[in-house]
Write an enzyme that holds these catalytic residues in place. Structure first.
Site, PDB file in Angstrom:
ATOM      1  N   TYR A   1       0.852  -1.199   0.000  1.00 27.51           N
ATOM      2  CA  TYR A   1       0.000   0.000   0.000  1.00 27.51           C
ATOM      3  C   TYR A   1       0.886   1.246   0.000  1.00 27.51           C
ATOM      4  CZ  TYR A   1      -3.368  -3.438   1.882  1.00 27.51           C
ATOM      5  OH  TYR A   1      -4.146  -4.547   2.113  1.00 27.51           O
TER       6      TYR A   1
ATOM      7  N   HIS B   1       1.164 -11.741   2.531  1.00 31.42           N
ATOM      8  CA  HIS B   1      -0.008 -11.099   1.884  1.00 31.42           C
ATOM      9  C   HIS B   1      -0.837 -12.111   1.099  1.00 31.42           C
ATOM     10  CE1 HIS B   1      -1.253  -6.818   0.504  1.00 31.42           C
ATOM     11  NE2 HIS B   1      -2.296  -7.591   0.581  1.00 31.42           N
TER      12      HIS B   1
HETATM   13  P1  NAP Z   1     -13.887  -1.571   2.757  1.00 25.84           P
HETATM   14  O1  NAP Z   1     -13.317  -1.282   4.079  1.00 25.84           O
HETATM   15  O2  NAP Z   1     -14.889  -2.648   2.607  1.00 25.84           O
HETATM   16  O3  NAP Z   1     -14.514  -0.240   2.117  1.00 25.84           O
HETATM   17  C1  NAP Z   1     -13.818   0.967   2.055  1.00 25.84           C
HETATM   18  C2  NAP Z   1     -14.724   2.012   1.374  1.00 25.84           C
HETATM   19  O4  NAP Z   1     -15.910   2.177   2.163  1.00 25.84           O
HETATM   20  C3  NAP Z   1     -14.084   3.371   1.265  1.00 25.84           C
HETATM   21  O5  NAP Z   1     -14.477   3.906   0.018  1.00 25.84           O
HETATM   22  C4  NAP Z   1     -14.710   4.172   2.393  1.00 25.84           C
HETATM   23  O6  NAP Z   1     -14.854   5.538   2.099  1.00 25.84           O
HETATM   24  C5  NAP Z   1     -16.078   3.545   2.474  1.00 25.84           C
HETATM   25  N1  NAP Z   1     -16.621   3.649   3.830  1.00 25.84           N
HETATM   26  C6  NAP Z   1     -16.046   3.262   4.980  1.00 25.84           C
HETATM   27  N2  NAP Z   1     -16.847   3.493   6.024  1.00 25.84           N
HETATM   28  C7  NAP Z   1     -17.971   4.063   5.515  1.00 25.84           C
HETATM   29  C8  NAP Z   1     -19.170   4.550   6.092  1.00 25.84           C
HETATM   30  N3  NAP Z   1     -19.380   4.482   7.405  1.00 25.84           N
HETATM   31  N4  NAP Z   1     -20.124   5.068   5.275  1.00 25.84           N
HETATM   32  C9  NAP Z   1     -19.934   5.132   3.930  1.00 25.84           C
HETATM   33  N5  NAP Z   1     -18.808   4.680   3.332  1.00 25.84           N
HETATM   34  C10 NAP Z   1     -17.840   4.159   4.115  1.00 25.84           C
HETATM   35  O7  NAP Z   1     -12.745  -1.896   1.662  1.00 25.84           O
HETATM   36  P2  NAP Z   1     -11.198  -2.137   1.663  1.00 25.84           P
HETATM   37  O8  NAP Z   1     -10.443  -0.880   1.859  1.00 25.84           O
HETATM   38  O9  NAP Z   1     -10.933  -2.939   0.433  1.00 25.84           O
HETATM   39  O10 NAP Z   1     -10.913  -3.141   2.893  1.00 25.84           O
HETATM   40  C11 NAP Z   1     -10.549  -2.711   4.171  1.00 25.84           C
HETATM   41  C12 NAP Z   1      -9.089  -2.974   4.459  1.00 25.84           C
HETATM   42  O11 NAP Z   1      -8.770  -4.361   4.363  1.00 25.84           O
HETATM   43  C13 NAP Z   1      -8.120  -2.340   3.444  1.00 25.84           C
HETATM   44  O12 NAP Z   1      -8.034  -0.942   3.593  1.00 25.84           O
HETATM   45  C14 NAP Z   1      -6.862  -3.103   3.749  1.00 25.84           C
HETATM   46  O13 NAP Z   1      -6.251  -2.621   4.920  1.00 25.84           O
HETATM   47  C15 NAP Z   1      -7.418  -4.516   3.951  1.00 25.84           C
HETATM   48  N6  NAP Z   1      -7.381  -5.343   2.710  1.00 25.84           N
HETATM   49  C16 NAP Z   1      -6.571  -6.442   2.691  1.00 25.84           C
HETATM   50  C17 NAP Z   1      -6.482  -7.218   1.547  1.00 25.84           C
HETATM   51  C18 NAP Z   1      -5.577  -8.429   1.523  1.00 25.84           C
HETATM   52  O14 NAP Z   1      -5.327  -8.968   0.434  1.00 25.84           O
HETATM   53  N7  NAP Z   1      -5.100  -8.886   2.661  1.00 25.84           N
HETATM   54  C19 NAP Z   1      -7.236  -6.901   0.412  1.00 25.84           C
HETATM   55  C20 NAP Z   1      -8.094  -5.798   0.480  1.00 25.84           C
HETATM   56  C21 NAP Z   1      -8.158  -5.029   1.634  1.00 25.84           C
HETATM   57  P3  NAP Z   1     -13.880   6.697   2.674  1.00 25.84           P
HETATM   58  O15 NAP Z   1     -12.491   6.184   2.561  1.00 25.84           O
HETATM   59  O16 NAP Z   1     -14.193   7.841   1.784  1.00 25.84           O
HETATM   60  O17 NAP Z   1     -14.233   6.970   4.109  1.00 25.84           O
END
Ligand code: NAP
Length: 280
Positions: free
Chosen positions: A59, A115
């Site tokens: 990231y 990862h």
């Molecule tokens: P997520 O957390 O499911 O969704 C993030 C999105 O939701 C962002 O656009 C955010 O907007 C929005 N959001 C968050 N809270 C909200 C709320 N209360 N109301 C409206 N919208 C909201 O997706 P993700 O980032 O893919 O997953 C979370 C974390 O998991 C990642 O950041 C990363 O650390 C980890 N991850 C790991 C892997 C892996 O392969 N191990 C893969 C994917 C993700 P804003 O940012 O504008 O607030």
């Protein structure tokens, strides 16, 4: 608004308790115009007890953003970081970890994950993880995006030390309920659910809206409460805005009813057969 309920915790195999609701950082730290809001969002999360922060060497910019956000507050945080599979050789894992420590300006990573599984033999990565623990550079280690077969392969090498498997889990991606989640549960290993709001795409779903209305809650809160209905699941939503972080924290105040769960099951199908582990 102050959260009504205390932060719930999940116990790792090591015995350490970590917050059930943490903070993701994918795509954070990429856009200088958003930096101030993102730093503020992570700090808001810390204030609300969401002290588990997930990141990865992949990231770009996120580790540096975390450094700024946690300045003076390192002791409150439980930092989860990840090594890329291509770096996960005996020597490469150590190098990647040291690089992340430099980016974060800290002396240890709390939980260091592979990862996803790549070409490097697992035993090499495990050996490097164990050395990093011995050297005090990481406290614990685990894996990410491992399906059941991968977990079995890992447990052929070592059973005691892996702390979690971080995988895709949300209302639209329920495949792990078929087998992987049960596997982890049987082995007393918490699952860490990434993309719990399905990268934000669950917002606006009508079924979710209807359940949210019944609870006077937001759709994000219901999506998170649904993931967190399992006592051994940790959710790591990413939110770059403080108001979203506050909203997400409120998920712990929501108790979904059998009717809510039935209504959601009617729209978001539970698996009826093995689905190979999905990834984002
Ligand atoms: P997520 O957390 O499911 O969704 C993030 C999105 O939701 C962002 O656009 C955010 O907007 C929005 N959001 C968050 N809270 C909200 C709320 N209360 N109301 C409206 N919208 C909201 O997706 P993700 O980032 O893919 O997953 C979370 C974390 O998991 C990642 O950041 C990363 O650390 C980890 N991850 C790991 C892997 C892996 O392969 N191990 C893969 C994917 C993700 P804003 O940012 O504008 O607030």
């Amino acid at each position: 608004m102050e959260p009504k309920s205390a932060m719930r915790t999940v116990t790792l195999p090591s015995g350490e308790r970590v917050p059930a609701l943490g903070q993701g950082t994918w795509h954070m730290g990429e856009d200088p115009a958003l930096r101030q809001d993102e730093v503020a969002a992570l700090r808001t999360g810390l204030d609300l007890g969401m002290t588990l922060i997930d990141t990865a060497e992949m990231y770009i910019g996120a580790e540096d953003l975390i450094r700024e956000a946690i300045a003076g507050r390192r002791e409150e945080c439980f930092i989860v970081d990840k090594v890329l599979p291509a770096h996960a050789t005996r020597a490469g894992t150590i190098r990647a970890c040291e690089n992340s420590l430099r980016q974060l300006v800290t002396d240890r990573i709390d939980l260091y994950l592979l990862h996803w599984r790549g070409q490097v033999p697992l035993d090499e990565t495990v050996e490097a993880f164990e050395r990093l623990v011995d050297d005090g550079k990481i406290r614990y280690w685990g894996v990410s995006n491992f399906d059941v077969k991968d977990m079995n392969d890992l447990f052929e090498i070592i059973e005691i030390d892996p702390q979690t498997n971080q995988v895709l889990y949300n209302l639209t991606h329920r495949g792990i309920e078929w087998d992987l989640m049960k596997w982890c549960h049987k082995h007393d290993m918490p699952t860490m659910a990434y993309s719990p709001i399905d990268e934000g795409t669950l917002i606006g779903n009508r079924a979710l809206d209807r359940v949210a209305e019944r609870h006077r809650a937001s759709p994000a809160q219901v999506a998170l409460a649904w993931v967190l209905r399992h006592p051994d699941v940790i959710a790591i939503p990413k939110a770059g805005k403080s108001e979203h972080v506050r909203d997400n924290r409120g998920a712990l105040d929501i108790q979904l009813t059998p009717r809510d769960l039935r209504d959601l099951d009617n729209v978001f199908d539970a698996p009826t057969a093995k689905i190979p582990l999905e990834v984002t």
